[in-house]
Motif scaffolding. Structure first.
Motif, short mmCIF file in Angstrom:
data_model
loop_
_atom_site.label_atom_id
_atom_site.label_comp_id
_atom_site.label_asym_id
_atom_site.label_seq_id
_atom_site.Cartn_x
_atom_site.Cartn_y
_atom_site.Cartn_z
N SER A 1 -7.70 6.49 -2.87
CA SER A 1 -6.54 5.92 -3.62
C SER A 1 -5.06 6.67 -3.09
O SER A 1 -5.03 6.75 -1.96
CB SER A 1 -6.78 6.80 -5.00
N SER B 1 0.09 1.08 -6.67
CA SER B 1 -0.79 2.00 -6.43
C SER B 1 -1.85 1.52 -5.40
O SER B 1 -2.07 0.39 -5.48
CB SER B 1 -1.57 2.32 -7.83
N ARG C 1 -7.96 -3.87 -3.33
CA ARG C 1 -6.52 -4.41 -3.23
C ARG C 1 -6.07 -4.69 -2.07
O ARG C 1 -6.18 -4.11 -0.92
CB ARG C 1 -5.57 -3.25 -3.86
N GLN D 1 -5.75 1.13 -4.25
CA GLN D 1 -7.18 1.24 -4.92
C GLN D 1 -7.97 0.18 -4.40
O GLN D 1 -7.71 -0.73 -3.78
CB GLN D 1 -6.93 0.78 -6.41
N ASP E 1 -4.80 -8.22 -6.10
CA ASP E 1 -6.23 -7.78 -6.38
C ASP E 1 -7.29 -8.73 -6.09
O ASP E 1 -7.21 -9.96 -6.85
CB ASP E 1 -6.01 -7.49 -7.88
#
Length: 285
Positions: A54, A65, A70, A67, A124
């Motif tokens: 992360s 962000s 991704r 994650q 994503d």
């Protein structure tokens, strides 16, 4: 959140000698590929696929962000910083335009909406998407050791990867200008000429459109006018130069094609609401 290193700011570039093509694992790639000061030479396009961990990635003053699953797309010259957890894992792919376009000249990198100065730099990746991660893993295996036709096979892997990413990106980001060829052409022209052409009519003439028609087209596709788009690109480059270079405000103005530093200061403040020098001090604080 535990991070691997303190915050660093600069231009996304190779920390050692740049290569035309490389694939590396995170976190090992963080040592040799990171945000640093100065321009990338030669310019390197980068894909970062996060599989574990992360954190955050700031690209051109926007924070995203980090994650699993991704995929980030990074352009030469973009500025930002990375804050990653100690357990981050993934793959980093870097390549020059020459490496890719030598084999695929009919598919210029500027035509991909994710390699744009205007659209979100991430996708994503979720099932049932095409297997983007296996393709990256295949690229890593291909690049791991000498093999016959290694570069040609690697280029083929890369082409399929970009084509599939393009398919999914357009679905995920319907406002990407690539969905309208005239708007895409306008953004391409902006990226090439914004330093020398700052009047909307110059772009409209090249597209054989009236300025009003071009403004209406961009408003329908992008939900903003063509003039807004042009000013965004000029201001973005000004921010990059102010943050990543040691140029004075006057030198930045000249680099961007402003003959008068005072006018540049007024132009910048109109859109950013602070002076160029104040912006630089705020970002470096």
């Amino acid at each position: 959140m535990k991070t691997t290193a303190s915050r660093s700011v600069g231009v996304w570039t190779h920390a050692r000698e740049p290569r035309l093509f490389f694939v590396e694992h995170l976190p090992a790639a963080q040592v040799r590929f990171q945000f640093t000061g100065g321009p990338a030479e030669p310019p390197v396009y980068v894909l970062v696929y996060i599989t574990h961990g992360s954190g955050s990635l700031t690209v051109d003053f926007e924070q995203y962000s980090v994650q699993p699953d991704r995929l980030f797309f990074l352009l030469p010259g973009q500025v930002g910083c990375a804050q990653l957890s100690a357990d981050v894992q993934g793959l980093v792919l870097g390549f020059s335009a020459e490496f890719y376009e030598e084999r695929f000249p009919d598919f210029p990198l500027a035509a991909y909406p994710f390699f744009s100065n205007f659209h979100p730099p991430l996708l994503d990746v979720r099932p049932p998407m095409e297997p983007l991660l296996p393709l990256l893993q295949g690229l890593y295996q291909e690049a791991a050791g000498p093999a016959p036709q290694q570069l040609e096979v690697s280029r083929s892997y890369l082409h399929v990867l970009l084509q599939l990413a393009d398919r999914h990106y357009r679905r995920a980001h319907p406002l990407a200008a690539g969905d309208n060829p005239q708007v895409a052409a306008f953004e391409y022209l902006i990226n090439r000429h914004f330093r020398s052409q700052k009047v909307l009519r110059d772009y409209a003439d090249q597209l054989q459109l009236s300025p009003n028609h071009l403004n209406a087209l961009c408003r329908r596709v992008l939900r903003k006018t063509a003039s807004d788009r042009l000013h965004e690109r000029i201001v973005l480059e000004a921010k990059r130069l102010l943050l990543s270079s040691s140029q004075s405000v006057g030198q930045v103005a000249l680099t961007l094609g402003f003959g008068d530093a005072s006018y540049f200061g007024r132009y910048f403040k109109k859109y950013v609401h602070v002076t160029p020098e104040a912006f630089r001090q705020q970002q470096r604080a």
